[in-house]
Design a protein around this motif. Structure first.
Motif, PDB file in Angstrom:
ATOM      1  N   LYS A   1       0.827  -1.201   0.000  1.00 46.10           N
ATOM      2  CA  LYS A   1       0.000   0.000   0.000  1.00 46.10           C
ATOM      3  C   LYS A   1       0.865   1.256   0.000  1.00 46.10           C
ATOM      4  O   LYS A   1       0.591   2.222  -0.733  1.00 46.10           O
ATOM      5  CB  LYS A   1      -0.913  -0.027   1.228  1.00 46.10           C
ATOM      6  CG  LYS A   1      -1.876   1.146   1.290  1.00 46.10           C
ATOM      7  CD  LYS A   1      -2.774   1.015   2.510  1.00 46.10           C
ATOM      8  CE  LYS A   1      -3.739   2.188   2.606  1.00 46.10           C
ATOM      9  NZ  LYS A   1      -4.613   2.087   3.798  1.00 46.10           N
ATOM     10  N   LYS A   2       1.909   1.230   0.835  1.00 41.13           N
ATOM     11  CA  LYS A   2       2.815   2.378   0.882  1.00 41.13           C
ATOM     12  C   LYS A   2       3.511   2.588  -0.458  1.00 41.13           C
ATOM     13  O   LYS A   2       3.717   3.720  -0.902  1.00 41.13           O
ATOM     14  CB  LYS A   2       3.837   2.176   1.998  1.00 41.13           C
ATOM     15  CG  LYS A   2       3.255   2.322   3.386  1.00 41.13           C
ATOM     16  CD  LYS A   2       4.335   2.116   4.451  1.00 41.13           C
ATOM     17  CE  LYS A   2       3.756   2.282   5.847  1.00 41.13           C
ATOM     18  NZ  LYS A   2       4.792   2.090   6.894  1.00 41.13           N
TER      19      LYS A   2
ATOM     20  N   GLU B   1       2.351   1.752  -3.419  1.00 39.84           N
ATOM     21  CA  GLU B   1       1.369   2.294  -4.354  1.00 39.84           C
ATOM     22  C   GLU B   1       1.141   3.782  -4.090  1.00 39.84           C
ATOM     23  O   GLU B   1       1.025   4.582  -5.033  1.00 39.84           O
ATOM     24  CB  GLU B   1       0.057   1.524  -4.225  1.00 39.84           C
ATOM     25  CG  GLU B   1       0.142   0.096  -4.741  1.00 39.84           C
ATOM     26  CD  GLU B   1      -1.137  -0.690  -4.484  1.00 39.84           C
ATOM     27  OE1 GLU B   1      -2.006  -0.161  -3.759  1.00 39.84           O
ATOM     28  OE2 GLU B   1      -1.271  -1.818  -5.002  1.00 39.84           O
ATOM     29  N   GLU B   2       1.069   4.131  -2.805  1.00 34.04           N
ATOM     30  CA  GLU B   2       0.881   5.541  -2.464  1.00 34.04           C
ATOM     31  C   GLU B   2       2.080   6.364  -2.909  1.00 34.04           C
ATOM     32  O   GLU B   2       1.945   7.505  -3.383  1.00 34.04           O
ATOM     33  CB  GLU B   2       0.665   5.679  -0.949  1.00 34.04           C
ATOM     34  CG  GLU B   2      -0.663   5.119  -0.468  1.00 34.04           C
ATOM     35  CD  GLU B   2      -0.814   5.184   1.038  1.00 34.04           C
ATOM     36  OE1 GLU B   2       0.207   5.503   1.714  1.00 34.04           O
ATOM     37  OE2 GLU B   2      -1.908   4.912   1.549  1.00 34.04           O
ATOM     38  N   ARG B   3       3.275   5.804  -2.752  1.00 31.28           N
ATOM     39  CA  ARG B   3       4.481   6.523  -3.179  1.00 31.28           C
ATOM     40  C   ARG B   3       4.474   6.765  -4.681  1.00 31.28           C
ATOM     41  O   ARG B   3       4.754   7.880  -5.154  1.00 31.28           O
ATOM     42  CB  ARG B   3       5.728   5.730  -2.783  1.00 31.28           C
ATOM     43  CG  ARG B   3       7.039   6.450  -3.078  1.00 31.28           C
ATOM     44  CD  ARG B   3       8.204   5.536  -2.796  1.00 31.28           C
ATOM     45  NE  ARG B   3       8.224   4.395  -3.693  1.00 31.28           N
ATOM     46  CZ  ARG B   3       8.658   4.451  -4.961  1.00 31.28           C
ATOM     47  NH1 ARG B   3       9.117   5.600  -5.470  1.00 31.28           N
ATOM     48  NH2 ARG B   3       8.637   3.377  -5.726  1.00 31.28           N
TER      49      ARG B   3
ATOM     50  N   ARG C   1       1.887   6.800  -6.682  1.00 31.59           N
ATOM     51  CA  ARG C   1       0.821   7.737  -7.027  1.00 31.59           C
ATOM     52  C   ARG C   1       1.234   9.165  -6.714  1.00 31.59           C
ATOM     53  O   ARG C   1       0.959  10.106  -7.491  1.00 31.59           O
ATOM     54  CB  ARG C   1      -0.435   7.365  -6.253  1.00 31.59           C
ATOM     55  CG  ARG C   1      -1.652   8.205  -6.632  1.00 31.59           C
ATOM     56  CD  ARG C   1      -2.958   7.620  -6.115  1.00 31.59           C
ATOM     57  NE  ARG C   1      -2.926   7.416  -4.685  1.00 31.59           N
ATOM     58  CZ  ARG C   1      -2.889   6.234  -4.101  1.00 31.59           C
ATOM     59  NH1 ARG C   1      -2.878   5.132  -4.837  1.00 31.59           N
ATOM     60  NH2 ARG C   1      -2.869   6.130  -2.783  1.00 31.59           N
ATOM     61  N   ALA C   2       1.910   9.340  -5.557  1.00 32.65           N
ATOM     62  CA  ALA C   2       2.366  10.679  -5.194  1.00 32.65           C
ATOM     63  C   ALA C   2       3.404  11.185  -6.196  1.00 32.65           C
ATOM     64  O   ALA C   2       3.399  12.368  -6.569  1.00 32.65           O
ATOM     65  CB  ALA C   2       2.962  10.659  -3.793  1.00 32.65           C
TER      66      ALA C   2
END
Length: 223
Positions: free
Chosen positions: A172-173, A175-177, A179-180
């Motif tokens: 999840k982290k 993917e968030e990275r 996306r950011a």
């Protein structure tokens, strides 16, 4: 005729008997001697009685030479005074000290046989107890092993869930990275200024407009 003697009669009985030559002979130790000995009629069962009284005294500390103790010994089993005795042993001693000769163990061979029977029974009982104890120990060990396996399986399951949770958090982290980073790249592209491009018509329009304004305001050219 009455055969057994009361305690008071035993206490009053003579401890010796007169032999044919006029001399006296001892009748045995008081309390340990069988009742028939006081009547001058000893037999092999009399020795069994004396041995029984000796065993009774050794195992219970009751004193057959004490009138009160002697009465208690005749009315109670040895096991009543010593709970560590087996019932079979207590019963045998009771048979050995019966007041009536006919109720007592008669022969040494019979006594020996009963002792061996008790020994065999006790040995079989000990073996059975040992077997039961061994089976109980095995059951307890098996139960302990089962619980340990269950605990280990539960522990492994918890570790697996924890690993899965951490992997999901890491994914999840990540993917968030990503996306950011993508959003940051988009914002950066929007901030870049595009160069101005002029077409020929636009340039002509701008020049024409300039001259028109000049003609409309003569002073503009003079300046």
């Amino acid at each position: 005729a009455r055969v057994d003697l009361s305690v008071s009669e035993l206490e009053e009985a003579k401890k010796t008997r007169v032999l044919p030559d006029g001399k006296t002979a001892g009748l045995g130790t008081e309390g340990y001697a069988a009742p028939e000995q006081y009547k001058g009629k000893p037999c092999q069962a009399s020795d069994i009685y004396a041995l029984g009284m000796t065993l009774y005294q050794l195992l219970t500390h009751q004193d057959p030479q004490d009138a009160g103790d002697l009465l208690e010994m005749r009315e109670h089993h040895p096991k009543d005074f010593n709970q560590n005795l087996t019932q079979a042993c207590s019963d045998l001693i009771r048979k050995m000290i019966k007041v009536r000769v006919e109720e007592r163990i008669q022969q040494v061979e019979e006594l020996e046989k009963q002792i061996f029977n008790i020994t065999d029974q006790e040995e079989q009982k000990r073996k059975q107890q040992a077997k039961e104890a061994d089976e109980l120990l095995k059951r307890l060990q098996a139960e302990q092993d089962r619980k340990l396996k269950e605990q280990e399986a539960k522990k492994q399951a918890e570790l697996a869930r924890e690993r899965q949770r951490k992997e999901q958090e890491a994914k999840k982290k990540e993917e968030e990275r990503k996306r950011a980073e993508a959003e940051a790249a988009q914002r950066k592209q929007k901030k870049v200024k595009k160069p101005l491009t002029f077409s020929g018509e636009l340039i002509l329009d701008l020049i024409g407009g300039f001259f028109l304004e000049s003609f409309s305001y003569p002073g503009l050219l003079d300046a």
